[in-house]
Design a protein around this motif. Structure first.
Motif: not given
Length: 291
Positions: A150, A152, A154-155, A200-202, A211
């Protein structure tokens, strides 16, 4: 089984996809058991039927942990339909279960960890760089498999040097990362942007720009761990156990480990003290002249 129950697990309980899938499997198995017992309506199930279910599970050579989980699924299901007013009492509420067998977590030894992260293990392409980062994150943060899936992009906060992990029930925690791993993650992200666009942002993706999924993550970890360790279990959770055990052996505070792992209570973290105590006991037996 009402669709509303599974919506309740998602939107009210905030359970993970993995846990919800396990609930579905457990309830489908129980429903089949009921049909075999000529019980065609789950609302008419009694506490005796639940006891028969438990006995049946034990005859299938399932361990007590699995039986506990299956009963927990039933309790949650009947709690929900009791709340909805469909039944008066929860037939699973008073069920007595066998004692849980406590198994010590398996972990990778320190000398094997050095071998696991040998640069020659990983190919020089996108897949090799991705796999190397996945293994490092598991080992250096102790995060769960679904938590890694899960993640991303930006994490990862490069300015603060931390990664934000979203755990069970959407509880978020920040875990610090060493500078060298942050640099390695930057290299991976830049490499990914050059070879994949509009993905994806993942943080981690498949070779098809999708993902990651649970089975692939398991295969990645299993492949590399099997090359350096003789453990029976070679799952992502083994790296989580390795993180916690080595932190504790190095003198980290148990409460700090609890927060880093995202445990809801200290009891879940205390199991790692058994491994630490065993290591201490072995050292004593080897070193003490009267031992």
């Amino acid at each position: 089984m009402p669709k509303a129950f599974f919506e309740h697990l998602v939107f009210e309980k905030h359970l993970s996809k993995h846990t919800i899938a396990a609930y579905k499997t457990d309830l489908i198995q129980f429903e089949q058991f009921c049909k075999d017992q000529k019980i065609n309506n789950l609302l008419s199930v009694t506490s005796k039927d639940i006891r028969r279910w438990i006995i049946f599970l034990l005859t299938q050579n399932l361990n007590s942990v699995t039986v506990h989980r299956k009963l927990s699924s039933l309790k949650s299901y009947y709690n929900f339909i009791q709340r909805e007013g469909l039944i008066k009492d929860n037939p699973a509420a008073e069920a007595i279960l066998p004692k849980k067998q406590k198994k010590l977590p398996q972990f990778i030894k320190e000398n094997e960890v050095d071998a696991l992260f040998d640069d020659t293990f990983f190919s020089n392409d996108f897949e090799g760089l991705r796999d190397q980062n996945i293994l490092h994150l598991f080992y250096l943060t102790g995060m769960r498999r679904q938590e890694l899936i899960d993640l991303n992009i930006h994490d990862v906060d490069f300015s603060r040097g931390v990664i934000t992990v979203t755990g069970k029930r959407n509880k978020m925690r920040s875990v610090p990362l060493p500078v060298w791993l942050l640099d390695q993650l930057k290299e991976y992200i830049n490499f990914r942007k050059k070879h994949f666009s509009d993905g994806p942002d993942n943080l981690f993706i498949t070779l098809k720009n999708k993902q990651l999924y649970a089975k692939l993550v398991y295969r990645i970890v299993n492949y590399y761990v099997s090359r350096i360790a003789t453990l029976q279990k070679r799952s992502p959770h083994v790296l989580r156990h390795t993180f916690a055990t080595q932190m504790l052996n190095s003198g980290a505070d148990l409460n700090a480990i609890k927060e880093l792992l995202g445990h809801a209570n200290l009891a879940a973290t205390e199991i790692y003290t058994h491994n630490s105590f065993q290591k201490l006991k072995n050292t004593y037996n080897q070193a003490h002249p009267r031992a």
